[in-house]
Design an enzyme around this catalytic site. Structure first.
Site, PDB file in Angstrom:
ATOM      1  N   VAL A  86       0.654  -1.348   0.056  1.00  0.00           N
ATOM      2  CA  VAL A  86      -0.081  -0.057   0.120  1.00  0.00           C
ATOM      3  C   VAL A  86       0.956   0.912   0.150  1.00  0.00           C
ATOM      4  CG1 VAL A  86      -2.101  -0.986   0.973  1.00  0.00           C
ATOM      5  CG2 VAL A  86      -0.386   0.107   2.837  1.00  0.00           C
ATOM      6  N   TYR A 122       1.668   4.170  16.119  1.00  0.00           N
ATOM      7  CA  TYR A 122       0.677   3.730  15.963  1.00  0.00           C
ATOM      8  C   TYR A 122      -0.866   4.367  15.180  1.00  0.00           C
ATOM      9  CZ  TYR A 122      -3.328   0.660  15.619  1.00  0.00           C
ATOM     10  OH  TYR A 122      -4.149  -0.530  15.193  1.00  0.00           O
TER      11      TYR A 122
HETATM   12  P1  NAD Z   1      -2.556  -8.286  10.734  1.00  0.00           P
HETATM   13  O1  NAD Z   1      -1.764  -8.323  11.000  1.00  0.00           O
HETATM   14  O2  NAD Z   1      -3.379  -9.916  11.026  1.00  0.00           O
HETATM   15  O3  NAD Z   1      -3.122  -7.840   9.474  1.00  0.00           O
HETATM   16  C1  NAD Z   1      -2.684  -6.637   8.348  1.00  0.00           C
HETATM   17  C2  NAD Z   1      -2.180  -6.640   7.582  1.00  0.00           C
HETATM   18  O4  NAD Z   1      -2.163  -6.398   6.770  1.00  0.00           O
HETATM   19  C3  NAD Z   1      -1.228  -8.256   7.592  1.00  0.00           C
HETATM   20  O5  NAD Z   1      -1.655  -9.604   6.293  1.00  0.00           O
HETATM   21  C4  NAD Z   1      -0.216  -7.381   6.532  1.00  0.00           C
HETATM   22  O6  NAD Z   1       0.529  -8.976   5.619  1.00  0.00           O
HETATM   23  C5  NAD Z   1      -0.430  -6.411   5.284  1.00  0.00           C
HETATM   24  N1  NAD Z   1       0.398  -5.502   5.693  1.00  0.00           N
HETATM   25  C6  NAD Z   1       1.684  -5.084   6.567  1.00  0.00           C
HETATM   26  N2  NAD Z   1       1.779  -4.136   5.867  1.00  0.00           N
HETATM   27  C7  NAD Z   1       1.460  -3.970   4.784  1.00  0.00           C
HETATM   28  C8  NAD Z   1       1.804  -3.182   3.441  1.00  0.00           C
HETATM   29  N3  NAD Z   1       2.847  -2.259   3.122  1.00  0.00           N
HETATM   30  N4  NAD Z   1       1.430  -3.819   1.989  1.00  0.00           N
HETATM   31  C9  NAD Z   1       0.350  -3.974   1.906  1.00  0.00           C
HETATM   32  N5  NAD Z   1      -0.335  -5.197   3.198  1.00  0.00           N
HETATM   33  C10 NAD Z   1       0.198  -4.961   4.421  1.00  0.00           C
HETATM   34  O7  NAD Z   1      -3.700  -6.908  11.872  1.00  0.00           O
HETATM   35  P2  NAD Z   1      -5.430  -6.884  11.998  1.00  0.00           P
HETATM   36  O8  NAD Z   1      -5.070  -7.223  13.492  1.00  0.00           O
HETATM   37  O9  NAD Z   1      -5.633  -8.283  11.294  1.00  0.00           O
HETATM   38  O10 NAD Z   1      -5.359  -6.027  11.445  1.00  0.00           O
HETATM   39  C11 NAD Z   1      -6.523  -5.431  10.160  1.00  0.00           C
HETATM   40  C12 NAD Z   1      -6.437  -3.400  10.181  1.00  0.00           C
HETATM   41  O11 NAD Z   1      -6.651  -2.951  12.072  1.00  0.00           O
HETATM   42  C13 NAD Z   1      -4.613  -2.662  11.011  1.00  0.00           C
HETATM   43  O12 NAD Z   1      -5.515  -1.683  10.617  1.00  0.00           O
HETATM   44  C14 NAD Z   1      -4.829  -2.651  12.428  1.00  0.00           C
HETATM   45  O13 NAD Z   1      -3.976  -1.786  13.050  1.00  0.00           O
HETATM   46  C15 NAD Z   1      -6.291  -2.596  12.609  1.00  0.00           C
HETATM   47  N6  NAD Z   1      -6.583  -2.687  13.943  1.00  0.00           N
HETATM   48  C16 NAD Z   1      -6.148  -4.281  14.371  1.00  0.00           C
HETATM   49  C17 NAD Z   1      -6.333  -3.940  16.031  1.00  0.00           C
HETATM   50  C18 NAD Z   1      -6.355  -5.356  16.554  1.00  0.00           C
HETATM   51  O14 NAD Z   1      -6.448  -5.435  17.694  1.00  0.00           O
HETATM   52  N7  NAD Z   1      -6.221  -6.487  16.333  1.00  0.00           N
HETATM   53  C19 NAD Z   1      -7.163  -3.527  16.807  1.00  0.00           C
HETATM   54  C20 NAD Z   1      -7.556  -1.583  16.058  1.00  0.00           C
HETATM   55  C21 NAD Z   1      -7.716  -1.089  15.110  1.00  0.00           C
END
Ligand code: NAD
Length: 258
Positions: free
Chosen positions: A61, A152
């Site tokens: 991205v 973050y």
């Molecule tokens: P995750 O780590 O399982 O998934 C994140 C995905 O983003 C991974 O598949 C990773 O390979 C991909 N990614 C990382 N860098 C990238 C790049 N440069 N280009 C394309 N893809 C890339 O985490 P998740 O928990 O599923 O997180 C999804 C979203 O939700 C994120 O934006 C995270 O910040 C947000 N979020 C997560 C939580 C939580 O508790 N898990 C809470 C609030 C927000």
């Protein structure tokens, strides 16, 4: 099961975690879904599992050229994109004093510059082509602060603000843009080895819903915003956090009055 019939969705970071849950739900609800990520093996396996309504395209991205390629491949295969979920994100732990400039910028590049490029490339095409819905995955870290998560938190507050500018700029062209704000959700980000060892129950004990969330519970909210059911919603924040940002439970904490 046709709340997204006729829609074509691109989801970033969709090889695993919340993005994968959204891909599964969107396909089940009738959408064709372009799964994108930098984890090519996992992304391809998921797309194959979901059948002809899903395809995988590599997309870092942070790379504008890759955004343009992904958009072109998606349009060639499924037609005009009508849904974009800017889900890809990374975490970096460290106090402000301990965080290097490189680490701070790396987090902003993925979590904020990535969605900016997505809205520029895909949102621009949606605006020119008849409308759509963009869901930006922020966090409760885009509503409050957390120690050791400065980069973050900055990225997620930035995305919340950028969502509002995009909603205003794209609104008259029929493109809605909203941010979602998950609390703790069990994914590889919070539970890297899948054993639950890093998910401490005491972290959630004070919440009105005292447990960690499931990716499917966030996907349900993304589905609502991606669908026409949210036709009057734009520029808004949607929270899915078990009540963690509702306030403090003073009775349970036996605290002094504020
Ligand atoms: P995750 O780590 O399982 O998934 C994140 C995905 O983003 C991974 O598949 C990773 O390979 C991909 N990614 C990382 N860098 C990238 C790049 N440069 N280009 C394309 N893809 C890339 O985490 P998740 O928990 O599923 O997180 C999804 C979203 O939700 C994120 O934006 C995270 O910040 C947000 N979020 C997560 C939580 C939580 O508790 N898990 C809470 C609030 C927000």
């Amino acid at each position: 099961m046709s709340r997204l019939e006729g829609k074509v969705a691109l989801i970033t970071g969709a090889a695993r975690g919340m993005g994968a849950a959204e891909a599964r739900l969107f396909v089940a609800e009738g959408a064709r879904v372009v799964i994108t990520d930098v984890l090519d093996v996992e992304g391809k396996v998921l797309a194959e599992d979901l059948g002809p309504s899903a395809m995988y395209v590599h997309l870092d991205v942070t790379d504008e050229h890759e955004w343009n390629v992904a958009r072109a491949v998606a349009e060639r295969t499924y037609g005009r994109l009508s849904v974009l979920v800017n889900n890809a994100g990374i975490l970096h732990y460290g106090s402000l004093a301990e965080t290097s400039k490189d680490d701070f910028e790396r987090v902003l590049a993925v979590n904020l510059v990535g969605p900016f490029l997505g809205m520029k490339v895909v949102g621009g095409a949606m605006a020119a082509g008849g409308g759509g819905s963009i869901v930006n995955v922020s966090s409760t870290g885009g509503l409050i602060g957390y120690s050791t998560l400065g980069a973050y938190v900055a990225s997620k507050w930035g995305l919340r603000g950028l969502t509002k500018t995009a909603a205003i700029e794209f609104g008259h062209a029929g493109v809605r843009v909203n941010s979602i704000h998950p609390g703790g959700v069990r994914t590889p980000m919070t539970d890297p080895d899948g054993t639950g060892a890093t998910v401490r129950p005491e972290m959630f004990a004070q919440q009105p819903i005292p447990r960690i969330g499931a990716p499917e519970e966030v996907a349900n909210l993304a589905l609502f915003l991606a669908s026409d059911e949210s036709s009057y919603c734009t520029g808004a924040e949607f929270v899915v956090d078990g009540g963690s940002t509702a306030g403090q439970d003073l009775a349970a904490a036996a605290s002094v009055a504020p």
